[in-house]
Design a protein around this motif. Structure first.
Motif, PDB file in Angstrom:
ATOM      1  N   GLN A  48       0.817  -1.212   0.000  1.00 33.99           N
ATOM      2  CA  GLN A  48       0.000   0.000   0.000  1.00 33.99           C
ATOM      3  C   GLN A  48       0.853   1.266   0.000  1.00 33.99           C
ATOM      4  N   PHE A  49       1.998   1.190   0.660  1.00 35.17           N
ATOM      5  CA  PHE A  49       2.876   2.362   0.779  1.00 35.17           C
ATOM      6  C   PHE A  49       4.011   2.341  -0.247  1.00 35.17           C
ATOM      7  N   HIS A  50       3.951   1.389  -1.172  1.00 37.67           N
ATOM      8  CA  HIS A  50       4.946   1.277  -2.257  1.00 37.67           C
ATOM      9  C   HIS A  50       6.370   1.133  -1.715  1.00 37.67           C
ATOM     10  N   VAL A  51       6.502   0.371  -0.640  1.00 36.91           N
ATOM     11  CA  VAL A  51       7.810   0.046  -0.079  1.00 36.91           C
ATOM     12  C   VAL A  51       8.181  -1.360  -0.552  1.00 36.91           C
ATOM     13  N   PRO A  52       9.268  -1.512  -1.284  1.00 38.61           N
ATOM     14  CA  PRO A  52       9.610  -2.829  -1.835  1.00 38.61           C
ATOM     15  C   PRO A  52      10.003  -3.836  -0.765  1.00 38.61           C
ATOM     16  N   MET A  53       9.530  -5.071  -0.925  1.00 34.68           N
ATOM     17  CA  MET A  53       9.856  -6.171  -0.027  1.00 34.68           C
ATOM     18  C   MET A  53      10.167  -7.421  -0.852  1.00 34.68           C
ATOM     19  N   PRO A  54      10.796  -8.428  -0.258  1.00 32.98           N
ATOM     20  CA  PRO A  54      10.947  -9.710  -0.959  1.00 32.98           C
ATOM     21  C   PRO A  54       9.567 -10.263  -1.328  1.00 32.98           C
ATOM     22  N   LYS A  55       9.486 -10.936  -2.454  1.00 31.68           N
ATOM     23  CA  LYS A  55       8.211 -11.484  -2.922  1.00 31.68           C
ATOM     24  C   LYS A  55       7.773 -12.665  -2.053  1.00 31.68           C
ATOM     25  N   HIS A  56       6.472 -12.752  -1.837  1.00 34.65           N
ATOM     26  CA  HIS A  56       5.905 -13.894  -1.129  1.00 34.65           C
ATOM     27  C   HIS A  56       5.299 -14.858  -2.149  1.00 34.65           C
ATOM     28  N   TYR A  57       5.727 -16.111  -2.100  1.00 39.08           N
ATOM     29  CA  TYR A  57       5.199 -17.108  -3.026  1.00 39.08           C
ATOM     30  C   TYR A  57       3.885 -17.692  -2.539  1.00 39.08           C
ATOM     31  N   GLY A  58       3.671 -17.663  -1.245  1.00 37.28           N
ATOM     32  CA  GLY A  58       2.434 -18.208  -0.698  1.00 37.28           C
ATOM     33  C   GLY A  58       2.554 -18.410   0.803  1.00 37.28           C
ATOM     34  N   ARG A  59       1.493 -18.955   1.377  1.00 34.90           N
ATOM     35  CA  ARG A  59       1.464 -19.177   2.815  1.00 34.90           C
ATOM     36  C   ARG A  59       0.781 -20.501   3.119  1.00 34.90           C
ATOM     37  N   LYS A  60       1.124 -21.064   4.264  1.00 36.20           N
ATOM     38  CA  LYS A  60       0.507 -22.297   4.742  1.00 36.20           C
ATOM     39  C   LYS A  60      -0.200 -22.001   6.055  1.00 36.20           C
ATOM     40  N   ASP A  61      -1.522 -22.230   6.056  1.00 32.78           N
ATOM     41  CA  ASP A  61      -2.308 -21.966   7.255  1.00 32.78           C
ATOM     42  C   ASP A  61      -2.784 -23.241   7.944  1.00 32.78           C
ATOM     43  N   THR A  62      -2.848 -24.336   7.185  1.00 35.94           N
ATOM     44  CA  THR A  62      -3.405 -25.571   7.721  1.00 35.94           C
ATOM     45  C   THR A  62      -2.425 -26.725   7.533  1.00 35.94           C
TER      46      THR A  62
END
Length: 316
Positions: A48-62
């Protein structure tokens, strides 16, 4: 003992109790902690603030989704596994490459040179979901993240992993910085609690100054044998502006901002910390108090990040 405390006080050393009572509690509303404690929420905020971060490929919740980890990272032979609510580097795995075996299983090579079987990686993710590494001990989420390529500046002075730069930000103004370099002891992770090297940084220029490892002053990296002082971190002004912007993102008045330098993408926000440690004072051989007092004297709520950086540097 009393005289020792007086010496610390006269040197401007910020202690734990004062850090909490005078700076964290008044300036860090609890309702904003999830924005920095949960790395997934941090990433959403950064977009939202246009601050670059490493890309997230996905998440595991279960737990049921753990077996599909292999498919999620199939196009990314190198990746990072981390708990969304972890701290002090606990639970983070850095996978440098993946190797498919004849039986269809996958062998994962870690940054410290060791390997993990597919079932071992899945077991580690299971531990993350169970809350084994979370800050509050509750169940957690596992994030699969882009593995960065170390910027050439660090290739000579770091051991395997990706170094990061910790900047303490007070009311939006950067006040002190430290470079954290992975070591063999730290398993390639830039965490001081696990044996990484902390190097003080001159805030005005980005020049490396003093180094500390396991709370002891050192003159060179224990593994690479390279001297560190005098080297200048690239993108320094951009790093300070990015750290300053994190104040606007998080609504936290006292925070630690961790930034990494990628070979191709330059400075990237790794994470924010609402309770940054005090070891940065040892690495810089100076206390935080005088810097915090400067901010209280010059703070201007109308300042933008770039103006806050320039205003602070003029005072040093």
């Amino acid at each position: 003992m009393i005289s020792l405390f007086k010496q610390f006080e006269s040197a401007g050393i910020l202690g734990i109790n004062r850090r909490i009572g005078e700076f964290i509690l008044p300036n860090n509303p609890r309702k904003f902690y999830p924005l920095v404690d949960d790395k997934w929420k941090t990433a959403e905020l950064a977009r939202q603030f246009h601050v670059p971060m490493p890309k997230h490929y996905g998440r595991k919740d279960t737990f049921g989704g753990i077996q599909k980890t292999k498919e999620m990272v199939i196009d990314h032979p190198g990746f990072v596994v981390k708990p969304a609510n972890g701290g002090m580097g606990n639970g983070i795995l850095v996978i440098t490459k993946s190797e498919k075996l004849e039986n269809g299983k996958v062998l994962y090579h870690k940054s410290d040179g060791r390997v993990l079987l597919e079932k071992e990686l899945n077991h580690h993710i299971s531990g993350i979901l169970s809350g084994l590494y979370s800050l509050d001990g509750n169940s957690d989420t596992c994030i699969l993240q882009e593995r960065l390529e170390c910027h050439p500046f660090f290739q000579e002075i770091s051991f395997r992993g990706i170094p990061d730069i910790r900047v303490i930000v007070y009311l939006g103004y950067p006040v002190m910085a430290m470079l954290r370099l992975p070591t063999k002891e730290s398993g390639g992770r830039a965490n001081l609690h696990q044996g990484a090297l902390g190097v003080g940084v001159d805030l005005s220029s980005g020049t490396l100054t003093h180094a500390v490892c396991n709370d002891k002053l050192v003159l060179f990296h224990p593994d690479t044998k390279q001297t560190l002082s005098g080297r200048i971190i690239p993108y320094w002004n951009l790093i300070l502006e990015m750290a300053s912007r994190c104040f606007d993102m998080s609504n936290l008045g006292y925070l630690g901002v961790d930034i990494v330098l990628d070979e191709k993408r330059g400075p990237l926000l790794l994470e924010m910390n609402a309770r940054p440690g005090l070891g940065i004072q040892i690495a810089n051989r100076m206390g935080l108090v005088s810097r915090l007092q400067i901010v209280e004297r010059i703070v201007n709520a109308a300042d933008e990040p770039q103006e806050r950086v320039h205003r602070m540097l003029r005072e040093l």
